[in-house]
Scaffold this active site. Structure first.
Site, PDB file in Angstrom:
ATOM      1  N   ASN A 126      38.075  32.815  46.439  1.00 21.98           N
ATOM      2  CA  ASN A 126      38.572  34.050  45.475  1.00 21.98           C
ATOM      3  C   ASN A 126      40.043  34.158  45.861  1.00 21.98           C
ATOM      4  O   ASN A 126      40.414  33.983  47.004  1.00 21.98           O
ATOM      5  CB  ASN A 126      37.716  35.347  45.698  1.00 21.98           C
ATOM      6  CG  ASN A 126      38.165  36.432  44.851  1.00 21.98           C
ATOM      7  OD1 ASN A 126      38.686  36.255  43.437  1.00 21.98           O
ATOM      8  ND2 ASN A 126      38.323  37.662  45.153  1.00 21.98           N
TER       9      ASN A 126
ATOM     10  N   HIS B 275      42.940  37.367  46.019  1.00 23.34           N
ATOM     11  CA  HIS B 275      42.847  38.763  45.983  1.00 23.34           C
ATOM     12  C   HIS B 275      44.350  39.364  46.315  1.00 23.34           C
ATOM     13  O   HIS B 275      44.910  38.674  47.171  1.00 23.34           O
ATOM     14  CB  HIS B 275      41.883  39.397  46.947  1.00 23.34           C
ATOM     15  CG  HIS B 275      41.888  40.759  47.076  1.00 23.34           C
ATOM     16  ND1 HIS B 275      41.298  41.542  45.941  1.00 23.34           N
ATOM     17  CD2 HIS B 275      42.680  41.716  47.827  1.00 23.34           C
ATOM     18  CE1 HIS B 275      41.506  42.762  46.351  1.00 23.34           C
ATOM     19  NE2 HIS B 275      42.394  42.913  47.252  1.00 23.34           N
TER      20      HIS B 275
ATOM     21  N   SER C 278      46.104  37.011  49.246  1.00 20.66           N
ATOM     22  CA  SER C 278      45.094  36.101  50.326  1.00 20.66           C
ATOM     23  C   SER C 278      44.129  35.402  49.340  1.00 20.66           C
ATOM     24  O   SER C 278      43.715  35.983  48.313  1.00 20.66           O
ATOM     25  CB  SER C 278      44.172  37.210  50.912  1.00 20.66           C
ATOM     26  OG  SER C 278      45.081  38.276  51.586  1.00 20.66           O
TER      27      SER C 278
ATOM     28  N   ASP D  66      35.593  40.990  48.759  1.00 21.27           N
ATOM     29  CA  ASP D  66      36.874  40.826  49.327  1.00 21.27           C
ATOM     30  C   ASP D  66      36.867  41.045  50.703  1.00 21.27           C
ATOM     31  O   ASP D  66      38.053  41.142  51.639  1.00 21.27           O
ATOM     32  CB  ASP D  66      38.089  41.777  48.895  1.00 21.27           C
ATOM     33  CG  ASP D  66      37.876  41.900  47.483  1.00 21.27           C
ATOM     34  OD1 ASP D  66      37.905  40.907  46.732  1.00 21.27           O
ATOM     35  OD2 ASP D  66      38.329  42.903  46.853  1.00 21.27           O
TER      36      ASP D  66
HETATM   37  C1  GRF Z   1      45.030  38.321  40.078  1.00 24.51           C
HETATM   38  O1  GRF Z   1      46.010  39.230  40.724  1.00 24.51           O
HETATM   39  C2  GRF Z   1      43.909  37.922  41.094  1.00 24.51           C
HETATM   40  O2  GRF Z   1      44.505  38.122  42.513  1.00 24.51           O
HETATM   41  C3  GRF Z   1      42.958  38.977  40.869  1.00 24.51           C
HETATM   42  O3  GRF Z   1      42.994  39.364  39.566  1.00 24.51           O
HETATM   43  C4  GRF Z   1      44.209  38.808  39.072  1.00 24.51           C
HETATM   44  C5  GRF Z   1      43.830  37.764  37.899  1.00 24.51           C
HETATM   45  O4  GRF Z   1      45.131  37.561  37.198  1.00 24.51           O
HETATM   46  N1  GRF Z   1      41.806  38.762  41.409  1.00 24.51           N
HETATM   47  P1  GRF Z   1      45.128  36.293  36.396  1.00 24.51           P
HETATM   48  O5  GRF Z   1      43.859  36.501  35.542  1.00 24.51           O
HETATM   49  O6  GRF Z   1      44.551  34.936  37.037  1.00 24.51           O
HETATM   50  O7  GRF Z   1      46.332  36.383  35.534  1.00 24.51           O
END
Ligand code: GRF
Length: 211
Positions: A106, A108, A135, A144
């Site tokens: 993932n 984050h 991260s 997370d």
């Molecule tokens: C990103 O900020 C990611 O870190 C978080 O959700 C957001 C997703 O953005 N998990 P996108 O859909 O990839 O534009």
């Protein structure tokens, strides 16, 4: 080298998915993109790139267990060796996470372990932190909380607001997510117990790996 089959789960904008598609990693085969929201913009990026894309609307299921069971069946149909979350906005149960253990990552928008959960940019500004970032981490049962693979740091500027901060973090996300996936595709990344290893060595974030 054999290509790494990957499935991505999304819920919305899909800019990280787009960055991964645009990186055109020769070691990667994005087999499918699955969204829990029919209107997710990220689905269009998959369609434009000719990638199989599915919607599994969680609101049509009676329970989380039913949704996850259908999701797992759908994902496994594509036989991924790596499952990624790219802005997927559903909490996943320990049983689901365990099924993809060591092959589930993932991204984050914070310097984990700081600021787990939602609204990270707002909370960073409120806290007066001077640094922020993003991260990529292995997904484990706790939200997370899995081992971090790579981080990007940015300074918080005096006149930053939520939007400006989010935009600069996102730019970094688009760099480090394809990088982490590339390492995985190269077979250089493993999860051993709770530790992420790169080339067999524990990843130490405050030394070699902070970019
Ligand atoms: C990103 O900020 C990611 O870190 C978080 O959700 C957001 C997703 O953005 N998990 P996108 O859909 O990839 O534009």
């Amino acid at each position: 080298m054999e290509k790494l089959p990957l499935v991505a789960l999304i819920s919305g904008r899909g800019s990280n998915l787009k960055a991964i598609i645009d990186a055109a990693d020769p070691l990667l085969e994005i087999r499918a993109v699955i969204s829990n929201r029919p209107q997710a913009k990220g689905l269009l990026y998959a369609q434009q790139a000719g990638i199989a894309n599915d919607v599994l609307d969680h609101t049509l299921f009676k329970s989380r267990i039913d949704f996850e069971s259908a999701l797992q069946t759908r994902i496994d149909y594509y036989q991924p060796k790596l499952l990624i979350l790219a802005g997927f906005m559903r909490i996943l149960s320990p049983k689901f996470v365990a099924h993809y253990q060591s092959r589930f990552i993932n991204i984050h928008p914070s310097l984990l372990p700081a600021f787990r959960g939602l609204q990270t940019h707002k909370r960073v500004l409120e806290s007066g932190m001077k640094e922020h970032g993003a991260s990529v981490h292995f997904v484990t049962e706790d939200l997370d909380a899995g081992s971090v693979i790579i981080q990007a740091r940015i300074p918080v500027l005096p006149n930053d607001n939520e939007e400006s901060l989010a935009a600069r973090v996102l730019q970094e996300e688009h760099r480090i997510y394809p990088q982490a996936i590339h390492w995985f595709a190269q077979g250089r990344l493993q999860l051993q117990g709770q530790r992420a290893l790169l080339d067999g060595n524990p990843i130490i974030l405050d030394k070699g790996n902070l970019q």
